[in-house]
Motif scaffolding. Structure first.
Motif, mmCIF file in Angstrom:
data_model
loop_
_atom_site.group_PDB
_atom_site.id
_atom_site.type_symbol
_atom_site.label_atom_id
_atom_site.label_comp_id
_atom_site.label_asym_id
_atom_site.label_seq_id
_atom_site.Cartn_x
_atom_site.Cartn_y
_atom_site.Cartn_z
ATOM 1 N N GLY A 57 0.804 -1.215 0.000
ATOM 2 C CA GLY A 57 0.000 0.000 0.000
ATOM 3 C C GLY A 57 0.838 1.267 0.000
ATOM 4 N N GLN A 58 0.155 2.416 -0.181
ATOM 5 C CA GLN A 58 0.805 3.725 -0.186
ATOM 6 C C GLN A 58 -0.196 4.767 0.288
ATOM 7 N N THR A 59 0.303 5.732 1.042
ATOM 8 C CA THR A 59 -0.487 6.900 1.406
ATOM 9 C C THR A 59 0.205 8.127 0.848
ATOM 10 N N VAL A 60 -0.562 9.023 0.223
ATOM 11 C CA VAL A 60 -0.021 10.316 -0.185
ATOM 12 C C VAL A 60 -0.806 11.405 0.550
ATOM 13 N N PHE A 61 -0.081 12.420 0.998
ATOM 14 C CA PHE A 61 -0.668 13.559 1.704
ATOM 15 C C PHE A 61 -0.311 14.810 0.903
ATOM 16 N N VAL A 62 -1.326 15.481 0.367
ATOM 17 C CA VAL A 62 -1.110 16.643 -0.491
ATOM 18 C C VAL A 62 -0.796 17.857 0.388
ATOM 19 N N THR A 63 0.302 18.545 0.057
ATOM 20 C CA THR A 63 0.711 19.719 0.833
ATOM 21 C C THR A 63 0.536 21.029 0.076
ATOM 22 N N GLU A 64 0.476 20.961 -1.259
ATOM 23 C CA GLU A 64 0.439 22.177 -2.071
ATOM 24 C C GLU A 64 -0.192 21.890 -3.425
ATOM 25 N N ARG A 84 -5.714 13.324 2.053
ATOM 26 C CA ARG A 84 -4.886 12.132 2.261
ATOM 27 C C ARG A 84 -5.505 11.021 1.420
ATOM 28 N N VAL A 85 -4.695 10.385 0.589
ATOM 29 C CA VAL A 85 -5.172 9.323 -0.297
ATOM 30 C C VAL A 85 -4.482 8.029 0.103
ATOM 31 N N LEU A 86 -5.278 7.008 0.404
ATOM 32 C CA LEU A 86 -4.744 5.683 0.689
ATOM 33 C C LEU A 86 -4.976 4.813 -0.533
ATOM 34 N N PHE A 87 -3.898 4.307 -1.096
ATOM 35 C CA PHE A 87 -3.986 3.317 -2.161
ATOM 36 C C PHE A 87 -3.772 1.967 -1.489
ATOM 37 N N GLU A 88 -4.756 1.111 -1.620
ATOM 38 C CA GLU A 88 -4.711 -0.204 -0.969
ATOM 39 C C GLU A 88 -3.552 -1.041 -1.505
ATOM 40 N N TRP A 94 -2.309 5.847 -10.279
ATOM 41 C CA TRP A 94 -1.363 6.899 -10.640
ATOM 42 C C TRP A 94 -1.780 8.159 -9.903
ATOM 43 N N HIS A 95 -0.863 9.128 -9.814
ATOM 44 C CA HIS A 95 -1.148 10.428 -9.208
ATOM 45 C C HIS A 95 -0.191 11.454 -9.774
ATOM 46 N N GLY A 96 -0.635 12.720 -9.778
ATOM 47 C CA GLY A 96 0.207 13.779 -10.308
ATOM 48 C C GLY A 96 -0.486 15.120 -10.242
ATOM 49 N N VAL A 106 3.501 14.326 0.080
ATOM 50 C CA VAL A 106 4.379 13.405 0.782
ATOM 51 C C VAL A 106 3.879 12.010 0.451
ATOM 52 N N ALA A 107 4.744 11.173 -0.082
ATOM 53 C CA ALA A 107 4.405 9.784 -0.402
ATOM 54 C C ALA A 107 4.995 8.895 0.681
ATOM 55 N N ILE A 108 4.140 8.128 1.348
ATOM 56 C CA ILE A 108 4.554 7.254 2.441
ATOM 57 C C ILE A 108 4.356 5.813 1.985
ATOM 58 N N ASN A 109 5.436 5.045 2.041
ATOM 59 C CA ASN A 109 5.450 3.686 1.512
ATOM 60 C C ASN A 109 6.032 2.713 2.522
ATOM 61 N N GLU A 110 5.736 1.428 2.285
ATOM 62 C CA GLU A 110 6.351 0.361 3.065
ATOM 63 C C GLU A 110 7.049 -0.610 2.125
#
Length: 136
Positions: A57-64, A84-88, A94-96, A106-110
């Motif tokens: 999974g991935q979470t992205v948090f939009v800052t700007e 905040r977007v959680l991709f399962e 995709w995102h952009g 901010v892209a948060i990954n494991e």
């Protein structure tokens, strides 16, 4: 406690991961046993990731700015600061940035020894990307 001084240069996003101008700054890359990494990603107007998936999974948090994102088979969604977007896990997406706006998130990954952080797929076509105008 560990302080890592800013010494890593901002990296240009590679063309086999992104369409358009994208810049990446490392935020977090803790040593094992942590599995979390985070990057601050700057998308210039019109720039976007290729289709990809994250086994964990991935979470992205939009800052700007204003951005767009889509999961495979779903509608293109507009995202803004504070979203905040959680991709399962294993969800192709995709995102952009929007066509006329930059977007920073901010892209948060494991990832770990058994799981790559990301699997890159095909580029998002202009038709797929421009489908966003119908949902904006």
């Amino acid at each position: 406690m560990q302080i890592t001084r800013s010494s890593v240069a901002t990296a240009k996003g590679p063309a086999d991961w992104f369409t358009g101008d994208v810049w990446i700054d490392a935020v977090a890359a803790a040593p094992s046993p942590s599995r979390v990494s985070a990057n601050l990603v700057h998308f210039m107007p019109g720039a976007r990731t290729h289709w990809h998936r994250h086994v964990l999974g991935q979470t992205v948090f939009v800052t700007e700015g204003v951005g767009l994102c889509q999961r495979r088979g779903g509608p293109v969604e507009v995202i803004r600061p504070g979203d905040r977007v959680l991709f399962e896990a294993d969800e192709e997406h995709w995102h952009g940035a929007a066509p006329d706006r930059l977007m920073v998130h901010v892209a948060i990954n494991e990832g770990d020894d058994d799981h790559d952080v990301v699997q890159w797929l095909a580029p998002v076509t202009d038709d797929e990307y421009l489908a966003a105008s119908a949902s904006d």
